[in-house]
Design a protein around this motif. Structure first.
Motif, short mmCIF file in Angstrom:
data_model
loop_
_atom_site.label_atom_id
_atom_site.label_comp_id
_atom_site.label_asym_id
_atom_site.label_seq_id
_atom_site.Cartn_x
_atom_site.Cartn_y
_atom_site.Cartn_z
N ALA A 384 0.83 -1.21 0.00
CA ALA A 384 0.00 0.00 0.00
C ALA A 384 0.87 1.26 0.00
CB ALA A 384 -0.94 -0.01 1.21
N TRP A 385 1.94 1.24 0.80
CA TRP A 385 2.83 2.42 0.86
C TRP A 385 3.47 2.68 -0.49
CZ3 TRP A 385 8.03 2.11 -0.30
CH2 TRP A 385 8.62 0.82 -0.30
N TYR A 386 3.81 1.60 -1.20
CA TYR A 386 4.47 1.73 -2.50
C TYR A 386 3.49 2.30 -3.53
CZ TYR A 386 7.20 0.23 -6.62
OH TYR A 386 7.90 0.18 -7.80
N LEU A 387 2.25 1.87 -3.45
CA LEU A 387 1.22 2.40 -4.35
C LEU A 387 0.95 3.89 -4.07
CD1 LEU A 387 -1.16 -0.68 -4.47
CD2 LEU A 387 -0.05 0.38 -6.46
N ASP A 388 1.09 4.29 -2.82
CA ASP A 388 0.92 5.70 -2.46
C ASP A 388 1.81 6.61 -3.31
OD1 ASP A 388 -1.02 5.61 -0.55
OD2 ASP A 388 0.33 5.93 1.18
N LEU A 389 2.99 6.10 -3.66
CA LEU A 389 3.94 6.92 -4.43
C LEU A 389 3.34 7.32 -5.78
CD1 LEU A 389 7.20 4.83 -3.81
CD2 LEU A 389 6.36 6.77 -2.48
N ARG A 390 2.41 6.49 -6.28
CA ARG A 390 1.74 6.77 -7.56
C ARG A 390 0.51 7.65 -7.37
NH1 ARG A 390 6.12 3.58 -7.23
NH2 ARG A 390 6.65 2.66 -9.23
N LYS A 391 0.15 7.88 -6.13
CA LYS A 391 -1.05 8.65 -5.84
C LYS A 391 -0.72 10.13 -5.62
CE LYS A 391 -4.02 7.29 -2.38
NZ LYS A 391 -4.40 6.24 -1.40
N TYR A 392 0.45 10.36 -5.05
CA TYR A 392 0.78 11.72 -4.63
C TYR A 392 1.94 12.27 -5.46
CZ TYR A 392 -2.04 10.10 -0.73
OH TYR A 392 -3.05 9.58 0.02
N GLY A 393 1.60 12.86 -6.60
CA GLY A 393 2.63 13.52 -7.41
C GLY A 393 3.58 12.55 -8.07
N THR A 394 3.02 11.54 -8.72
CA THR A 394 3.90 10.56 -9.38
C THR A 394 4.65 11.18 -10.56
OG1 THR A 394 3.97 8.30 -10.24
CG2 THR A 394 2.17 9.66 -11.03
N VAL A 395 5.84 10.70 -10.84
CA VAL A 395 6.63 11.19 -11.99
C VAL A 395 7.33 9.99 -12.63
CG1 VAL A 395 7.04 13.46 -10.95
CG2 VAL A 395 8.74 11.64 -10.62
N PRO A 396 7.68 10.12 -13.91
CA PRO A 396 8.50 9.07 -14.51
C PRO A 396 9.78 8.92 -13.69
CG PRO A 396 7.97 10.77 -16.14
CD PRO A 396 7.48 11.26 -14.82
N HIS A 397 10.19 7.69 -13.45
CA HIS A 397 11.46 7.50 -12.73
C HIS A 397 12.07 6.16 -13.09
CE1 HIS A 397 8.42 5.76 -10.03
NE2 HIS A 397 9.38 5.11 -9.42
N SER A 398 13.38 6.12 -12.97
CA SER A 398 14.13 4.94 -13.38
C SER A 398 15.27 4.71 -12.42
CB SER A 398 14.75 5.16 -14.77
OG SER A 398 13.75 5.49 -15.71
N GLY A 399 15.75 3.49 -12.41
CA GLY A 399 16.87 3.18 -11.53
C GLY A 399 17.47 1.84 -11.91
N PHE A 400 18.52 1.50 -11.21
CA PHE A 400 19.19 0.24 -11.53
C PHE A 400 19.98 -0.25 -10.32
CE2 PHE A 400 21.94 3.77 -12.73
CZ PHE A 400 23.22 3.40 -12.32
N GLY A 401 20.37 -1.51 -10.37
CA GLY A 401 21.19 -2.09 -9.32
C GLY A 401 22.43 -2.70 -9.94
N ILE A 402 23.58 -2.39 -9.38
CA ILE A 402 24.82 -2.98 -9.88
C ILE A 402 25.44 -3.79 -8.75
CG2 ILE A 402 25.93 -0.70 -9.59
CD1 ILE A 402 28.04 -1.61 -11.67
N GLY A 403 25.73 -5.03 -9.03
CA GLY A 403 26.27 -5.94 -8.01
C GLY A 403 27.75 -5.65 -7.80
N LEU A 404 28.09 -5.34 -6.55
CA LEU A 404 29.49 -5.01 -6.26
C LEU A 404 30.43 -6.18 -6.57
CD1 LEU A 404 31.74 -3.22 -5.01
CD2 LEU A 404 31.13 -4.19 -2.79
N GLU A 405 30.07 -7.37 -6.09
CA GLU A 405 31.01 -8.49 -6.22
C GLU A 405 31.20 -8.93 -7.66
OE1 GLU A 405 28.66 -8.20 -3.93
OE2 GLU A 405 29.72 -8.26 -2.01
N ARG A 406 30.14 -8.87 -8.47
CA ARG A 406 30.31 -9.23 -9.89
C ARG A 406 31.21 -8.22 -10.57
NH1 ARG A 406 24.75 -11.59 -12.11
NH2 ARG A 406 24.52 -13.22 -10.55
N THR A 407 31.09 -6.96 -10.18
CA THR A 407 31.94 -5.93 -10.78
C THR A 407 33.39 -6.12 -10.35
OG1 THR A 407 30.01 -4.48 -10.63
CG2 THR A 407 32.11 -3.43 -11.14
N VAL A 408 33.58 -6.49 -9.09
CA VAL A 408 34.95 -6.76 -8.62
C VAL A 408 35.56 -7.94 -9.38
CG1 VAL A 408 36.35 -7.47 -6.62
CG2 VAL A 408 34.47 -5.85 -6.30
#
Ligand code: 4AD
Ligand code: MG
Length: 432
Positions: A384-408
């Motif tokens: 429910a909290w996560y859906l709230d983010l789409r209720k109150y001033g939602t905007v396009p957004h993007s992100g990513f995750g990079i694994g430290l150990e694979r990069t090492v």
């Protein structure tokens, strides 16, 4: 007299100094003894000449066991005998801690033996080099994020939600409630991006994956940037700029470590050149089918032979874009140009290191997201909290995750991910 670490030897050339160190090896003849030493900053040699020290001191050298700790006094000399370029000509030393029958000898040991002795194995020059590269990637990450005005936000480790699917969760009790160890901080980072614009996290994540491969850890660390008002294309550009920045800093600041690991620096230089190539998932499937991978069908996820084959078509890391929605998590935005797919990309490292980044634009439509949560068998109340983010001033957004150990592993050029964490958690191993 100053106590120094030998990595700074150049500043103390021809001066008398004190160095605290451990003995990794020794060799002596009648008149001269060589100690191979490690002081935490570097691996170096000390020379003891019989006619320059007290007779009982020279005699004592014979009884110093591998990994004894010493306080040494001596003069810093230039030396082309060592990678460091400097050595210590000893005038005096005392033994601080004795060591006898050290289990890791200079001969070859099997992996299981080394893993059982990980607490001691860490002392080797190879492990030191890998940890230096790990440290540099972390340092350069903070620098890159600061230069690009991201602020660090720390998501919780104990959570009630499962961003990456429910099959790989570590379950625990949170008093009377159920809780899970975090698989990814992403959902919290989305909330943080709505509060602060550009944010990143760096912390431990956990996957109860029953995979025993050279790329999988049970506990690994991930950097997760999340950006408000940023669509997928711009996120891809941040990703490649960040990865190239990491490579450049490792080349610049880890020269001794790369030498110890015999990493080909010319190879690494190529990875600093932008842009990185891109291929769509759909084209990647056709490419695989044309090249003897007959079993794979549109809609299947790639295994590591597939990823490696695709990566081998390029000299640099490659983005695979727009996977089918069925094999990706619930939060990814539908690709408006092909609604069977989502606006995502995995960045596949060269040389067989596999996926190092997973990222996407996030679904922002409330209804679509709520439907997805249910479709994926997740509990609407928990999100429910996560859906709230789409209720109150939602905007396009993007992100990513990079694994430290694979990069090492990739930048170090080492075979297996187990050496990239000081105390790796692997399938069937939680000791030491
Ligand atoms: O692709 P993943 O699962 O993506 C996420 O967790 C997203 N929520 C990230 C985001 O968008 N904020 O994992 C991201 C990266 C992988 O590309 C890989 O580098 C690493 O985390 N990774 C692992 N590293 C070691 N061992 C494992 N078992 C890993 N699983 C993922
Ligand atoms: Mg992934």
């Amino acid at each position: 007299m100053e106590t120094i670490t030998m990595i700074h030897a150049a500043r103390f050339l021809d001066q008398e100094v004190v160095v605290n160190a451990w003995v990794t090896n020794k060799r002596s003849s009648g008149k001269i003894a060589f100690l191979q030493l490690r002081d935490g900053s570097a691996y170096f040699q000390a020379v003891i000449l019989k006619n320059q020290v007290a007779p009982e001191l020279f005699e004592q050298v014979k009884h110093i066991g591998q990994e004894s700790s010493l306080k040494l006094r001596g003069t810093v000399q230039a030396s082309d005998r060592s990678a460091l370029g400097y050595e210590l000509l000893v005038s005096d030393f005392e033994i601080i801690g004795h060591s006898e029958d050290y289990p890791i000898t200079p001969k070859e040991h099997g992996t299981d033996f080394l893993m059982d002795h990980r607490h001691l194995w860490l002392r080797s020059s190879r492990q030191h080099a890998i940890m230096q590269i790990r440290n540099e990637i972390i340092r350069a990450t903070y620098q890159f994020m600061a230069e690009n005005e991201f602020i660090k936000v720390d998501p919780p480790i104990l959570t009630g939600s499962a961003p990456e699917g429910t099959t790989e969760l570590f379950h625990t009790k949170y008093f009377e409630e159920d809780a899970y160890l975090s698989q990814s901080g992403q959902l919290y980072m989305e909330a943080a991006a709505m509060a602060f614009g550009k944010v990143f996290s760096f912390g431990p994540t956990f996957r109860a994956e029953k995979s025993k491969t050279r790329r999988h850890l049970i506990e690994f660390w991930m950097m997760e940037p999340e950006m408000a008002f940023v669509e997928h294309e711009e996120s891809l550009q941040v990703q490649e700029k960040y990865v190239a920045y990491l490579v450049r800093n490792v080349i610049e600041h880890c020269q001794l470590a790369l030498k110890t690991l015999e990493r080909d620096i010319e190879q690494l230089e190529k990875y600093t050149q932008l842009p990185y190539p891109r291929i769509s998932y759909t084209d990647a499937i056709s490419l695989l089918k044309k090249n003897g991978f007959e079993d794979i069908e549109w809609g299947d996820d790639f295994g590591s032979p597939h990823e490696t084959f695709i990566a081998n078509q390029y000299e640099k890391p490659v983005f695979i874009l727009n996977y089918p929605k069925g094999i990706k998590p619930f939060y990814m935005k539908i690709n408006p140009e092909d609604p069977r797919t989502v606006l995502c990309a995995d960045l596949i490292a060269p040389e067989g290191y596999g996926e190092i980044i997973g990222g996407s634009e996030r679904e922002v439509d409330y209804e679509t997201l709520a439907e997805n949560i249910e479709k994926f068998g997740l509990d609407l109340d928990t999100y429910a909290w996560y859906l709230d983010l789409r209720k109150y001033g939602t905007v396009p957004h993007s992100g990513f995750g990079i694994g430290l150990e694979r990069t090492v592993a990739w930048l170090s050029g080492i075979e297996h991910i187990r050496e990239t964490a000081p105390f790796p958690r692997l399938l069937n191993r939680i000791y030491p």
